[in-house]
Design a protein around this motif. Structure first.
Motif, mmCIF file in Angstrom:
data_model
loop_
_atom_site.group_PDB
_atom_site.id
_atom_site.type_symbol
_atom_site.label_atom_id
_atom_site.label_comp_id
_atom_site.label_asym_id
_atom_site.label_seq_id
_atom_site.Cartn_x
_atom_site.Cartn_y
_atom_site.Cartn_z
ATOM 1 N N SER A 40 -0.251 25.933 7.608
ATOM 2 C CA SER A 40 0.523 25.080 6.421
ATOM 3 C C SER A 40 1.839 24.501 7.158
ATOM 4 O O SER A 40 2.272 23.417 6.579
ATOM 5 C CB SER A 40 0.342 25.536 5.282
ATOM 6 O OG SER A 40 1.466 26.757 5.339
ATOM 7 N N ARG A 41 2.211 25.068 8.141
ATOM 8 C CA ARG A 41 3.725 24.607 8.532
ATOM 9 C C ARG A 41 3.439 24.025 9.890
ATOM 10 O O ARG A 41 4.640 23.554 10.425
ATOM 11 C CB ARG A 41 4.502 25.939 8.930
ATOM 12 C CG ARG A 41 4.760 26.903 7.485
ATOM 13 C CD ARG A 41 5.723 27.935 7.674
ATOM 14 N NE ARG A 41 7.015 27.636 8.148
ATOM 15 C CZ ARG A 41 8.051 27.120 7.475
ATOM 16 N NH1 ARG A 41 7.799 27.263 6.192
ATOM 17 N NH2 ARG A 41 8.924 26.932 7.782
ATOM 18 N N ASP A 42 2.174 23.653 10.344
ATOM 19 C CA ASP A 42 2.051 22.819 11.440
ATOM 20 C C ASP A 42 0.674 22.074 11.467
ATOM 21 O O ASP A 42 -0.202 22.454 11.657
ATOM 22 C CB ASP A 42 1.840 24.026 12.660
ATOM 23 C CG ASP A 42 2.122 23.281 14.180
ATOM 24 O OD1 ASP A 42 1.916 21.996 14.191
ATOM 25 O OD2 ASP A 42 1.857 24.093 15.005
ATOM 26 N N ALA A 43 1.161 20.812 10.851
ATOM 27 C CA ALA A 43 -0.062 19.893 10.536
ATOM 28 C C ALA A 43 0.319 18.563 10.668
ATOM 29 O O ALA A 43 1.381 18.215 10.815
ATOM 30 C CB ALA A 43 -0.648 20.326 9.090
ATOM 31 N N VAL A 44 -0.812 17.550 10.831
ATOM 32 C CA VAL A 44 -0.686 16.288 10.602
ATOM 33 C C VAL A 44 -1.538 15.735 9.351
ATOM 34 O O VAL A 44 -2.685 15.989 9.391
ATOM 35 C CB VAL A 44 -0.927 15.594 11.997
ATOM 36 C CG1 VAL A 44 -0.943 14.033 11.519
ATOM 37 C CG2 VAL A 44 -0.258 16.164 13.234
ATOM 38 N N ILE A 45 -1.019 15.128 8.549
ATOM 39 C CA ILE A 45 -1.576 14.683 7.268
ATOM 40 C C ILE A 45 -1.382 13.069 7.178
ATOM 41 O O ILE A 45 -0.281 12.492 7.145
ATOM 42 C CB ILE A 45 -0.963 15.283 5.944
ATOM 43 C CG1 ILE A 45 -1.248 16.729 6.330
ATOM 44 C CG2 ILE A 45 -1.840 14.940 4.564
ATOM 45 C CD1 ILE A 45 -0.820 17.764 5.108
ATOM 46 N N ALA A 46 -2.782 12.423 7.104
ATOM 47 C CA ALA A 46 -2.491 11.048 6.842
ATOM 48 C C ALA A 46 -2.545 10.727 5.241
ATOM 49 O O ALA A 46 -3.437 11.251 4.837
ATOM 50 C CB ALA A 46 -3.811 10.117 7.425
ATOM 51 N N GLU A 47 -1.524 9.957 4.828
ATOM 52 C CA GLU A 47 -1.655 10.034 3.387
ATOM 53 C C GLU A 47 -0.806 8.583 2.958
ATOM 54 O O GLU A 47 -0.128 7.798 3.766
ATOM 55 C CB GLU A 47 -0.669 11.003 2.888
ATOM 56 C CG GLU A 47 0.945 11.037 3.209
ATOM 57 C CD GLU A 47 1.524 12.085 2.984
ATOM 58 O OE1 GLU A 47 0.761 13.229 2.409
ATOM 59 O OE2 GLU A 47 2.803 12.266 2.959
ATOM 60 N N GLY A 48 -1.313 8.131 1.825
ATOM 61 C CA GLY A 48 -0.740 6.839 1.501
ATOM 62 C C GLY A 48 -1.835 6.176 0.244
ATOM 63 O O GLY A 48 -2.967 6.888 -0.051
ATOM 64 N N PRO A 49 -1.699 5.048 -0.383
ATOM 65 C CA PRO A 49 -2.496 4.340 -1.095
ATOM 66 C C PRO A 49 -3.619 3.770 -0.689
ATOM 67 O O PRO A 49 -3.599 3.564 0.822
ATOM 68 C CB PRO A 49 -1.642 3.175 -1.906
ATOM 69 C CG PRO A 49 -0.581 2.692 -0.706
ATOM 70 C CD PRO A 49 -0.493 4.095 -0.050
ATOM 71 N N ALA A 50 -4.890 3.903 -1.264
ATOM 72 C CA ALA A 50 -6.040 3.262 -0.638
ATOM 73 C C ALA A 50 -5.962 1.690 -0.300
ATOM 74 O O ALA A 50 -5.606 1.281 -1.076
ATOM 75 C CB ALA A 50 -7.090 3.430 -1.714
ATOM 76 N N GLY A 51 -6.151 1.653 1.232
ATOM 77 C CA GLY A 51 -6.262 0.261 1.411
ATOM 78 C C GLY A 51 -4.880 -0.208 1.663
ATOM 79 O O GLY A 51 -4.635 -1.425 1.953
ATOM 80 N N GLY A 52 -3.700 0.641 1.459
ATOM 81 C CA GLY A 52 -2.365 -0.010 2.084
ATOM 82 C C GLY A 52 -1.696 0.745 2.909
ATOM 83 O O GLY A 52 -2.226 1.602 3.307
#
Length: 356
Positions: free
Chosen positions: A135-147
């Motif tokens: 949990s201290r070494d990760a890549v997360i894609a995040e954001g609004p749907a379609g934005g």
């Protein structure tokens, strides 16, 4: 990326001391290895409507039916079958979760001490774990749907960083088997990343992606393939050459140390599945072809220039020129670990690790 005792084994041995129990029949919908390491595997079993985490010996550690029904995707942590799930078929993504023997547990990214906006638990509708060791070494894609969104790089020895992307839900992440280099197709950009003891960081440079829907990476990022309207072979993160095959459209790829393959799939009017496999060399030219009258899955050996093709209840090991080296009957799926170990999955979820 084992599965059940062979029921006929006792009867076969009773019939003759010299007889060998036949491999279990492969069902029409067979289990598939989706991730593997030297310690274990993650398996998708459509018939059981579940994902399973198995140790190297085949012992079941966890089962997750919710992930199967929601459309979540697993990513192994430092070693399989320790895995985290994220994503969903429809609607806002649920909070990523860690599969455990006691059931799902929230996968919480480590908080930042100076930049809470970069590392606070995301409330975005898109929350996809692309890579994680802890949990201290990760890549997360995040954001609004379609934005517009970001890739959140969570680092064990430093503050998290954010890399802007056009659409977080559409990011294609391809990590080399050694886990040291990755590329991300984000909109019309190909971005490169490197991992070390401080976590992931973005590398300078990049190139235009065009219309790309798939990618695969090998040899520490020295070789990669982009699959799309105009497939390309990348060398050394800079040079790109067109891939020339007789396929109208390729759906997938597998990249090895010395060569690569493109894969296309279709069904005839009777619903019979077909898979076309095309080998290409370092110049992007087609060198061999294989047509399979079945749903076939191809994985690349990260150490040697060869591939394993699983289809029709067996697996076939081929070299970089498409020549058959060995066949394995009674196999529903096959995969390689990051250090080049081949693992075979039977229809009963049993595992076999052939000698090199």
């Amino acid at each position: 990326m084992s599965r059940i005792t062979i029921i006929l084994l006792g009867a076969a041995l009773a019939a003759t001391a010299c007889a060998t129990a036949p491999p279990p029949p492969v069902p029409e919908i067979a289990p598939v290895l989706v991730a593997a390491s030297a310690e274990g595997v993650v398996v998708l079993d459509t018939a059981a409507e579940s994902f399973f985490g198995l140790t190297r010996t085949g012992r079941q550690v966890w089962q997750d039916r919710a992930a199967f029904h929601s459309g979540a995707v697993p990513v192994c942590l430092a070693r399989c079958p320790d895995a985290v799930f994220s994503g969903a078929w429809t609607g806002p993504d649920p909070r990523p979760w860690h599969a455990t023997p006691a059931g799902p547990r929230p996968f919480a990214a480590a908080p930042s001490t100076t930049a809470p906006s970069t590392s606070a638990p995301s409330t975005s509708s898109v929350r996809r774990v692309l890579s994680a060791r802890t949990s201290r070494d990760a890549v997360i894609a995040e954001g609004p749907a379609g934005g517009a969104g970001r890739l959140r790089l969570i680092r064990p020895d430093g503050e998290p960083a954010g890399v802007p992307v056009d659409d977080a839900a559409e990011v294609v992440w391809s990590e080399d088997p050694g886990g040291t280099t990755a590329l991300a197709v984000a909109g019309d950009e190909v971005l490169w990343f490197r991992h070390d003891r401080r976590g992931w960081r973005r590398l300078p440079g990049g190139l235009r992606a065009g219309r790309t829907w798939g990618a695969c990476t090998a040899a520490g990022g020295e070789r990669a393939v982009l699959v799309g309207d105009a497939p390309r072979l990348l060398s050394g993160r800079g040079r790109a050459v067109p891939i020339r095959t007789d396929l109208e459209v390729a759906a997938e790829c597998a990249a090895g140390r010395g060569s690569a393959v493109l894969i296309a799939r279709w069904k005839d009017e009777r619903g019979t599945p077909f898979t076309a496999v095309r080998g290409v060399d370092g110049t992007g030219a087609q060198t061999w072809a294989r047509e399979v009258r079945a749903e076939a899955h191809v994985r690349a050996d990260p150490v040697r220039d060869r591939f394993v093709i699983a289809h029709g209840g067996g697996a076939e090991l081929v070299d970089g020129g498409g020549r058959t080296l060995k066949t394995y009957p009674g196999v529903s799926s096959a995969a390689y670990t990051g250090d080049g170990q081949l693992v075979l999955l039977r229809a009963d979820r049993g595992l076999h690790w052939p000698a090199p």
